[in-house]
Design a protein around this motif. Structure first.
Motif, PDB file in Angstrom:
ATOM      1  N   HIS A   1      45.903  19.267 -72.152  1.00  0.00           N
ATOM      2  CA  HIS A   1      45.860  18.447 -73.357  1.00  0.00           C
ATOM      3  C   HIS A   1      46.021  16.986 -72.962  1.00  0.00           C
ATOM      4  N   ALA A   2      45.251  16.119 -73.597  1.00  0.00           N
ATOM      5  CA  ALA A   2      45.305  14.687 -73.290  1.00  0.00           C
ATOM      6  C   ALA A   2      45.077  13.878 -74.556  1.00  0.00           C
ATOM      7  N   SER A   3      45.383  12.597 -74.461  1.00  0.00           N
ATOM      8  CA  SER A   3      45.154  11.654 -75.547  1.00  0.00           C
ATOM      9  C   SER A   3      44.409  10.449 -74.987  1.00  0.00           C
ATOM     10  N   LYS A   4      43.768   9.730 -75.876  1.00  0.00           N
ATOM     11  CA  LYS A   4      43.094   8.501 -75.483  1.00  0.00           C
ATOM     12  C   LYS A   4      44.099   7.592 -74.785  1.00  0.00           C
ATOM     13  N   GLY A   5      43.710   7.034 -73.632  1.00  0.00           N
ATOM     14  CA  GLY A   5      44.587   6.152 -72.877  1.00  0.00           C
ATOM     15  C   GLY A   5      45.298   6.831 -71.728  1.00  0.00           C
ATOM     16  N   ASP A   6      45.380   8.165 -71.757  1.00  0.00           N
ATOM     17  CA  ASP A   6      45.969   8.888 -70.628  1.00  0.00           C
ATOM     18  C   ASP A   6      45.066   8.742 -69.405  1.00  0.00           C
ATOM     19  N   ARG A   7      45.629   9.066 -68.254  1.00  0.00           N
ATOM     20  CA  ARG A   7      44.846   9.046 -67.023  1.00  0.00           C
ATOM     21  C   ARG A   7      44.582  10.479 -66.583  1.00  0.00           C
ATOM     22  N   LEU A   8      43.370  10.696 -66.063  1.00  0.00           N
ATOM     23  CA  LEU A   8      42.999  11.992 -65.510  1.00  0.00           C
ATOM     24  C   LEU A   8      42.939  11.825 -63.998  1.00  0.00           C
TER      25      LEU A   8
ATOM     26  N   ASP B   1      42.682  10.925 -54.171  1.00  0.00           N
ATOM     27  CA  ASP B   1      42.576  11.340 -55.559  1.00  0.00           C
ATOM     28  C   ASP B   1      41.690  10.353 -56.315  1.00  0.00           C
ATOM     29  N   HIS B   2      40.981  10.855 -57.309  1.00  0.00           N
ATOM     30  CA  HIS B   2      40.125  10.030 -58.158  1.00  0.00           C
ATOM     31  C   HIS B   2      40.830   9.919 -59.508  1.00  0.00           C
ATOM     32  N   VAL B   3      41.128   8.691 -59.942  1.00  0.00           N
ATOM     33  CA  VAL B   3      41.850   8.473 -61.191  1.00  0.00           C
ATOM     34  C   VAL B   3      40.946   7.740 -62.169  1.00  0.00           C
ATOM     35  N   VAL B   4      40.820   8.300 -63.379  1.00  0.00           N
ATOM     36  CA  VAL B   4      40.005   7.686 -64.424  1.00  0.00           C
ATOM     37  C   VAL B   4      40.816   7.624 -65.710  1.00  0.00           C
ATOM     38  N   GLU B   5      40.415   6.745 -66.618  1.00  0.00           N
ATOM     39  CA  GLU B   5      41.082   6.616 -67.913  1.00  0.00           C
ATOM     40  C   GLU B   5      40.332   7.445 -68.950  1.00  0.00           C
ATOM     41  N   ILE B   6      41.061   8.179 -69.755  1.00  0.00           N
ATOM     42  CA  ILE B   6      40.447   8.934 -70.850  1.00  0.00           C
ATOM     43  C   ILE B   6      40.239   7.963 -72.010  1.00  0.00           C
ATOM     44  N   VAL B   7      38.965   7.752 -72.381  1.00  0.00           N
ATOM     45  CA  VAL B   7      38.652   6.813 -73.463  1.00  0.00           C
ATOM     46  C   VAL B   7      38.320   7.524 -74.767  1.00  0.00           C
ATOM     47  N   GLU B   8      38.050   8.844 -74.685  1.00  0.00           N
ATOM     48  CA  GLU B   8      37.786   9.617 -75.900  1.00  0.00           C
ATOM     49  C   GLU B   8      38.006  11.097 -75.617  1.00  0.00           C
TER      50      GLU B   8
ATOM     51  N   SER C   1      42.545  19.170 -61.323  1.00  0.00           N
ATOM     52  CA  SER C   1      42.796  17.973 -62.124  1.00  0.00           C
ATOM     53  C   SER C   1      44.093  18.109 -62.917  1.00  0.00           C
ATOM     54  N   VAL C   2      44.747  16.976 -63.142  1.00  0.00           N
ATOM     55  CA  VAL C   2      45.942  16.933 -63.982  1.00  0.00           C
ATOM     56  C   VAL C   2      45.875  15.707 -64.873  1.00  0.00           C
ATOM     57  N   VAL C   3      46.522  15.792 -66.030  1.00  0.00           N
ATOM     58  CA  VAL C   3      46.605  14.661 -66.947  1.00  0.00           C
ATOM     59  C   VAL C   3      47.907  13.930 -66.676  1.00  0.00           C
ATOM     60  N   ASP C   4      47.795  12.631 -66.476  1.00  0.00           N
ATOM     61  CA  ASP C   4      48.967  11.757 -66.337  1.00  0.00           C
ATOM     62  C   ASP C   4      49.135  11.077 -67.692  1.00  0.00           C
ATOM     63  N   HIS C   5      50.177  11.423 -68.419  1.00  0.00           N
ATOM     64  CA  HIS C   5      50.357  10.953 -69.782  1.00  0.00           C
ATOM     65  C   HIS C   5      50.862   9.526 -69.862  1.00  0.00           C
ATOM     66  N   ARG C   6      51.153   8.918 -68.717  1.00  0.00           N
ATOM     67  CA  ARG C   6      51.474   7.487 -68.745  1.00  0.00           C
ATOM     68  C   ARG C   6      50.187   6.755 -69.077  1.00  0.00           C
ATOM     69  N   LYS C   7      50.251   5.833 -69.980  1.00  0.00           N
ATOM     70  CA  LYS C   7      49.044   5.122 -70.418  1.00  0.00           C
ATOM     71  C   LYS C   7      48.490   4.280 -69.279  1.00  0.00           C
ATOM     72  N   ALA C   8      47.169   4.238 -69.229  1.00  0.00           N
ATOM     73  CA  ALA C   8      46.478   3.439 -68.212  1.00  0.00           C
ATOM     74  C   ALA C   8      46.697   1.965 -68.507  1.00  0.00           C
ATOM     75  N   THR C   9      46.679   1.159 -67.441  1.00  0.00           N
ATOM     76  CA  THR C   9      46.794  -0.286 -67.596  1.00  0.00           C
ATOM     77  C   THR C   9      45.526  -0.913 -67.054  1.00  0.00           C
ATOM     78  N   GLY C  10      45.103  -1.996 -67.654  1.00  0.00           N
ATOM     79  CA  GLY C  10      43.874  -2.630 -67.191  1.00  0.00           C
ATOM     80  C   GLY C  10      42.671  -1.828 -67.630  1.00  0.00           C
TER      81      GLY C  10
END
Length: 66
Positions: free
Chosen positions: A2-9, A20-27, A55-64
Motif C-alpha cells: 500500500h502506498a500514497s502519493k508522495g511516498d517513495r518506491l 537500488d532504484h528509488v522513484v517517487e509515487i506521483v499517482e 520492491s518496498v514502499v518507503d512511506h517517508r515523503k519524497a523531497t525534491g
C-alpha cells in the motif's frame, strides 16, 4: 503493498553491484493504495509500475523531484 502519493518506491538491485532504484509515487492507480503506481524518477521520466517482490514502499515523503 500500500502506498500514497508522495511516498517513495525502492526497487532493490538484483545483481551484485547494482544499486537500488528509488522513484517517487506521483499517482496511485489501484484501489485503496494498491498498485499500479505512476512513478517519477530523478531525471523526470514518468512511467506506470506494478512493483514486484524486490520492491518496498518507503512511506517517508519524497523531497525534491524524486
Amino acid at each position: 503493498m500500500h502506498a500514497s502519493k508522495g511516498d517513495r518506491l525502492v526497487v532493490h538491485g538484483r545483481v551484485v553491484g547494482k544499486e537500488d532504484h528509488v522513484v517517487e509515487i506521483v499517482e496511485v492507480l489501484g484501489p485503496n493504495g494498491t498498485p499500479p503506481y505512476r512513478v517519477r524518477a530523478e531525471n523526470g521520466h514518468e512511467t506506470v509500475m506494478s512493483p514486484g517482490p524486490d520492491s518496498v514502499v518507503d512511506h517517508r515523503k519524497a523531497t525534491g523531484n524524486a
